[in-house]
Each structure stands twice: as C-alpha cells, then as structure tokens.
Design a protein around this motif. Structure first.
Motif, short mmCIF file in Angstrom:
data_model
loop_
_atom_site.label_atom_id
_atom_site.label_comp_id
_atom_site.label_asym_id
_atom_site.label_seq_id
_atom_site.Cartn_x
_atom_site.Cartn_y
_atom_site.Cartn_z
N ILE A 2 40.68 30.87 41.03
CA ILE A 2 40.17 31.51 42.46
C ILE A 2 39.83 29.17 43.62
O ILE A 2 39.21 28.71 42.57
CB ILE A 2 38.63 31.46 42.62
CG1 ILE A 2 39.50 32.91 42.01
CG2 ILE A 2 38.14 32.05 43.78
CD1 ILE A 2 38.11 33.86 41.92
N VAL A 94 37.53 44.34 48.38
CA VAL A 94 37.55 43.28 47.58
C VAL A 94 38.53 44.85 46.12
O VAL A 94 38.79 43.66 45.69
CB VAL A 94 36.49 43.07 47.20
CG1 VAL A 94 36.35 42.95 45.47
CG2 VAL A 94 36.25 41.79 47.83
N ILE A 97 41.81 43.61 46.27
CA ILE A 97 42.52 42.08 46.49
C ILE A 97 42.00 42.14 45.18
O ILE A 97 42.79 41.07 43.97
CB ILE A 97 41.30 41.77 47.27
CG1 ILE A 97 41.03 41.34 48.47
CG2 ILE A 97 41.34 40.29 46.81
CD1 ILE A 97 40.49 41.01 49.71
N ARG A 98 41.25 42.10 43.98
CA ARG A 98 40.55 41.64 42.37
C ARG A 98 41.13 42.34 42.14
O ARG A 98 42.50 41.51 41.46
CB ARG A 98 39.23 42.33 42.22
CG ARG A 98 38.86 41.98 41.07
CD ARG A 98 37.63 42.70 40.20
NE ARG A 98 37.29 44.11 40.63
CZ ARG A 98 36.48 44.85 41.42
NH1 ARG A 98 35.31 44.14 42.17
NH2 ARG A 98 36.48 45.91 41.74
N LYS A 104 43.55 33.04 44.38
CA LYS A 104 43.13 33.12 45.67
C LYS A 104 42.52 31.90 46.40
O LYS A 104 42.48 30.79 45.72
CB LYS A 104 41.58 34.43 45.65
CG LYS A 104 41.41 34.71 44.60
CD LYS A 104 42.90 36.46 45.11
CE LYS A 104 42.48 37.39 44.19
NZ LYS A 104 43.06 38.17 44.21
N CYS A 141 30.78 37.39 47.62
CA CYS A 141 32.54 37.62 47.70
C CYS A 141 33.37 37.49 46.31
O CYS A 141 33.40 38.15 45.85
CB CYS A 141 33.59 36.76 48.89
SG CYS A 141 35.61 36.92 48.64
N TYR A 144 30.92 40.29 43.84
CA TYR A 144 32.58 40.87 43.77
C TYR A 144 33.71 40.83 43.60
O TYR A 144 34.05 42.32 42.20
CB TYR A 144 32.70 42.01 45.62
CG TYR A 144 31.59 41.71 46.23
CD1 TYR A 144 31.74 44.35 45.68
CD2 TYR A 144 30.98 42.40 46.93
CE1 TYR A 144 30.96 44.94 46.82
CE2 TYR A 144 29.78 42.89 47.67
CZ TYR A 144 30.10 44.11 47.30
OH TYR A 144 28.87 44.79 47.46
N MET A 145 34.03 40.04 44.20
CA MET A 145 35.92 39.57 43.02
C MET A 145 35.32 39.71 41.37
O MET A 145 36.01 40.06 40.85
CB MET A 145 36.22 38.55 43.43
CG MET A 145 36.59 38.71 44.81
SD MET A 145 37.54 37.06 45.71
CE MET A 145 38.82 36.79 44.43
#
Length: 175
Positions: A2, A94, A97-98, A104, A141, A144-145
């Motif tokens: 990330i 998320v 996405i996760r 990312k 964010c 959550y990720m």
C-alpha cells in the motif's frame, strides 16, 4: 503493498497536515508515502526518524509531479484509489478492494484535485459526503482495508515501544 500519494504538498502551508498524512499512513499499515508538489526534506527526515525510533519498514519519498506516479503505478497493476468526499462510500466497496490482492496506490488530495485524478482512479472513495480532513479519510480507509489488524501492530526493531496501560505512560527503550 500500500502506497499513499500525497498530492501537491506546499511548503509552509501544508507541513503539519502532510506530516500527519505520513504518520497516519505508517500507523495504519501503509508501506510508503510519495510526496508530490514542493520538496520538503524535513517531512522525509521526520518520517525516517519515526521509523528509526519506533520501528517498521516504512519510507517516504519525493517526486515533484504526481501524474507520472499514477501512470507508473497503474502500469505496474496497482489499484488506484482516490479519497474524496464525492466518491462511493468506503464501507460499501472496501471488501471488494481488500480481497482482490492487488497492490494499492491511495491518493490523498491537496488544495484542489484535478479532474484527471478522478478519471485515473479505479475507485473514488469517500468516508463521508461531508467536508473532512484528508488525514481522517486516510485513517478510516486504511482501517477498513486492514480489517482492523493495524491497531495492534508492534514493531520489534524500534528503539521504543509503548506498553498499553490504563493508569500511566509506559515506554520500553530498546537501545
């Protein structure tokens, strides 16, 4: 991996908020921050000092222009995530996405975010559709990720570690 891209840092005006973007990125599980805009060696040095004292494998680098950073990361297969109050709600997307296992690039805005950033993003995400701080958006964010796992991260290679304590400060020095 990330990576956080901080758009258009301005010397003097943005120093505190950009420093907080770096601290938040590190604390909430990002691997790197790339600063664009005006070069500020003090922020980079400050982040290096935090890593030296508190541990972990985190870096901050500078690249004047943000567009090549976005293009390069897109070409490498990174998922481009732009944090904005105009985007889709983070909690709604998320999990998708996760769970896709792509690296990312999370873009955190500056003064005014150009349209091409919105267009380049795979996801334009909001933590709320109300005005708020980019630092708050980044923290929520990343939380959550990381599915909350970042809150208990301990780095064994730092010079200091905090021992959670309800009654007083407790810091272990590992020198």
């Amino acid at each position: 991996m990330i990576t956080v891209l901080r758009l258009d840092h301005r010397l003097g005006r943005d120093t505190r908020i950009t420093t907080h973007v770096c601290l938040t990125a590190r604390a909430f599980g990002a691997d790197k921050v790339i600063l664009s805009g005006e070069h500020d060696k003090h922020i980079i040095e400050s982040a290096q000092k935090v890593v030296e004292n508190w541990g972990g494998d985190f870096e901050v680098e500078y690249q004047k222009a943000y567009r090549p950073v976005i293009k390069e990361h897109k070409q490498k297969g990174f998922e481009i995530i732009h944090l904005t109050m105009y985007g889709k709600h983070v909690e709604d997307v998320v999990p998708t996405i996760r769970d896709n296992n792509r690296d990312k690039l999370i873009i955190v805005g500056g003064s005014r975010v150009p349209t091409d950033v919105y267009e380049a993003a795979d996801w334009n995400l909001s933590v709320t559709n109300q005005p708020h701080s980019e630092v708050a958006a980044l923290a929520i964010c990343l939380h959550y990720m990381m599915d909350g796992s970042e809150l208990k991260t301990v780095y064994d290679d730092g010079k200091m570690q905090i021992v959670p304590n309800n009654e007083h400060k407790e810091v272990i020095k590992n020198e």
